[in-house]
Design an enzyme around this catalytic site. Sequence first.
Site: not given
Length: 338
Positions: A74, A173
């Site tokens: 990440k 979203g």
Amino acid sequence: MAFEGHEQILAVQDAPSGLRAWIAIHALDPQPAFGGIRILDYRSERDALFDALRLSRIMTYKCALAGVQGSGAKTVVIANSINDRAAAIRVLGRHIEGLGGIYRAGPDAGFTSEDQQVLMEETQYIAHFGVDGRMQSAGDATAEGAMHGILRALELRSELRVEETTVAIQGLGSVGVSLAKRFLELGARVVGADADSSKIAFAQNIGVTIVPPSKILSTSCDVLVPCAMGGTIHDVSIPRIQASIVAGVANNTLGHDSQAALLKENNITFLPDFALNAGALIEGSHNLHTNENSCPQKLAEIGETIANILQRSDDDKLSTIEAAFVLASEKVIATKNH
Ligand code: NAD
């Protein structure tokens, strides 16, 4: 190192652009390590590092459960320290390129299509390209996979047909609105909330019933889908939930893993996020290995992964998140012994 030993943690800093970021690579066997770029405000570098460590570890389990040849990583960028966004993304891209392909970056919360364009000019090591060489929106693949998981859970845990269900979505979203479209097409009632008025207007137009963000977790529904930021399902919110299924789409939906047991005590089935939201990872890795854009069959397999988790949870009297970790760990061990 923290969280079961990370392979590499890189601090990336560039004073002129204000870039301050962490690239956390949880594992490198098998390679590559897949992980999105998250660009959000953080109170401190420590908080951003903690997020990167937690999210990259989960990506390793996500790869294992999804049957993806790869491990977890990440990138977390501290948005509130950036003063020249394009320059910051360029520097980040050069660092990713410098890793030589052991890490494949993808999109995550706060990472925009403009960021994608700039990043692509600096590095080839990005997951989720389309055949036309442009990076694809990952939200649709994530929503498609999550839909299959939710439908399977409804079959196994509810008497209701999908047309009779109400699905409540927190966050409209990229993933949330795509999921809303799918459930509306299936005939479900969809209730949603977002903090951003432009997202609300769009969702309302496609038929989503809007409630204020403060009401979405306690709204009357059958399936609750946290699809905004992680950590919204916790000791305080759980007693207010009316749904019988909480479908984790936001990464780290639960404030803490132990809250899966509290959901179980409240007769709520929790669908673990790192199983349910693997659609973009599956599509990105498929694209990398085959150069084909889409893999609907593979996304549908998330339904079977969810069924296996629910079965294991029943058989071994585990919370669903414990069951998912057990299944993922077994797969990691099986891969290493091969
Ligand atoms: P996004 O940034 O496009 O959408 C998130 C939405 O949540 C925004 O519209 C924002 O305004 C809204 N929001 C924020 N706080 C809110 C609140 N308190 N109440 C209601 N709405 C709120 O992000 P996305 O790409 O749709 O991802 C959503 C979640 O799913 C994130 O947690 C992300 O990490 C996770 N996820 C995304 C993908 C992907 O493919 N995009 C893959 C796996 C996991």
